[in-house]
Design an enzyme around this catalytic site. Sequence first.
Site, PDB file in Angstrom:
ATOM      1  N   LYS A 191     -47.524  18.100  49.692  1.00 41.39           N
ATOM      2  CA  LYS A 191     -46.403  18.734  48.998  1.00 41.39           C
ATOM      3  C   LYS A 191     -46.615  20.247  48.916  1.00 41.39           C
ATOM      4  O   LYS A 191     -45.688  21.025  49.172  1.00 41.39           O
ATOM      5  CB  LYS A 191     -46.248  18.122  47.587  1.00 41.39           C
ATOM      6  CG  LYS A 191     -45.692  16.703  47.615  1.00 41.39           C
ATOM      7  CD  LYS A 191     -45.772  15.978  46.271  1.00 41.39           C
ATOM      8  CE  LYS A 191     -45.300  14.527  46.436  1.00 41.39           C
ATOM      9  NZ  LYS A 191     -45.396  13.734  45.192  1.00 41.39           N
ATOM     10  N   GLN A 244     -47.881  14.002  39.423  1.00 42.26           N
ATOM     11  CA  GLN A 244     -48.115  12.955  40.419  1.00 42.26           C
ATOM     12  C   GLN A 244     -48.469  11.644  39.719  1.00 42.26           C
ATOM     13  O   GLN A 244     -49.303  11.612  38.813  1.00 42.26           O
ATOM     14  CB  GLN A 244     -49.245  13.387  41.370  1.00 42.26           C
ATOM     15  CG  GLN A 244     -49.491  12.458  42.539  1.00 42.26           C
ATOM     16  CD  GLN A 244     -48.327  12.376  43.517  1.00 42.26           C
ATOM     17  OE1 GLN A 244     -47.569  13.328  43.700  1.00 42.26           O
ATOM     18  NE2 GLN A 244     -48.160  11.222  44.144  1.00 42.26           N
ATOM     19  N   ASP A 262     -38.475  15.590  40.334  1.00 40.34           N
ATOM     20  CA  ASP A 262     -38.728  14.199  40.734  1.00 40.34           C
ATOM     21  C   ASP A 262     -37.573  13.273  40.324  1.00 40.34           C
ATOM     22  O   ASP A 262     -37.470  12.149  40.815  1.00 40.34           O
ATOM     23  CB  ASP A 262     -40.001  13.690  40.031  1.00 40.34           C
ATOM     24  CG  ASP A 262     -41.165  13.495  40.981  1.00 40.34           C
ATOM     25  OD1 ASP A 262     -40.922  13.319  42.187  1.00 40.34           O
ATOM     26  OD2 ASP A 262     -42.317  13.508  40.506  1.00 40.34           O
TER      27      ASP A 262
HETATM   28  N1  GUN Z   1     -46.233   8.643  43.294  1.00 43.54           N
HETATM   29  C1  GUN Z   1     -45.686   7.985  44.349  1.00 43.54           C
HETATM   30  N2  GUN Z   1     -44.503   8.522  44.685  1.00 43.54           N
HETATM   31  C2  GUN Z   1     -44.297   9.551  43.836  1.00 43.54           C
HETATM   32  C3  GUN Z   1     -43.236  10.492  43.697  1.00 43.54           C
HETATM   33  O1  GUN Z   1     -42.227  10.493  44.398  1.00 43.54           O
HETATM   34  N3  GUN Z   1     -43.404  11.402  42.706  1.00 43.54           N
HETATM   35  C4  GUN Z   1     -44.481  11.406  41.886  1.00 43.54           C
HETATM   36  N4  GUN Z   1     -44.541  12.326  40.936  1.00 43.54           N
HETATM   37  N5  GUN Z   1     -45.474  10.547  41.989  1.00 43.54           N
HETATM   38  C5  GUN Z   1     -45.378   9.624  42.957  1.00 43.54           C
END
Ligand code: GUN
Length: 282
Positions: A51, A95, A118
């Site tokens: 990311k 995350q 998100d």
């Molecule tokens: N863990 C797995 N997929 C995601 C996501 O799209 N966002 C976040 N913050 N954590 C994740």
Amino acid sequence: MILLDGKKISNEIKNTLKQEVMGLKSQSIEPCLAVILVGEDPASNTYVTSKAKACEQCGIKSLVYRLDANTTQSELLALINTLNYDDSVDGILVQLPLPKHINKDIILESINFSKDVDGFHPFNVGNLNLNLKGGFLPCTPLGVMKILEYYDIKLQGADVVVIGASNIVGRPMATLLLNANASVSVCHIYTKDLKAYTKNADIVVIAAGSPNLLKEDMVKEGVVVIDVGINRVDGKIIGDVDFENVSKKASYITPVPGGVGPMTIAMLLENTIKSAKNRINK
Ligand code: GUN
């Protein structure tokens, strides 16, 4: 059979976003995403690194906070609070999964919903469920919608089966499809007869985290298959679909890797830039 090339679409989107970032910078706005990782889960660590890298490719500033696994809930809340009030930060992403001693619902609700790139804050979830525009949509389901749109796959009246009912993928995916006027069934671990649903589906979206769950005998000829699964098996990344055999019957299918994964990141960048643009109207 046509491969749904998420990698290609995501590259096109990232090129467009790069131009938009240049435009924002000329107005003295530097889009900025803060990513918080608690603990050392290897998969999460990889996602966070990807990311941050994607942000930099597009000219978005990224702040990565790698916190110790023993970080307390109050310490995490304090960091989020600081970022909530920092006008130079447009997006905040925590995350998941979080360590067990931290209540993820409290954390997600503590993020200012206008920086919730998100789309996990209850306010944004509510907007999605009410089919109201303007909030942030979760990146993976939004990425799937962009793939379907790019290949002109009709959703109105389509029979769609979503396998998996997580807050991150399955539920918002089902809602987005319903909002696009598809007839949606959501299957999950307690579904008695999965095949009874999938064999009649025009489109199957699978996010179950179970390698080879969707097999050839479970789908009809011409089905569209979207594989959201990311499983590490014998050092290889595979999805939830028995790709070799299901692809023989499918009209369209996503590869893993190179399908949904790159779209998730592109949508995160898009959401961050959308948030940065909101600075102009403040
Ligand atoms: N863990 C797995 N997929 C995601 C996501 O799209 N966002 C976040 N913050 N954590 C994740």
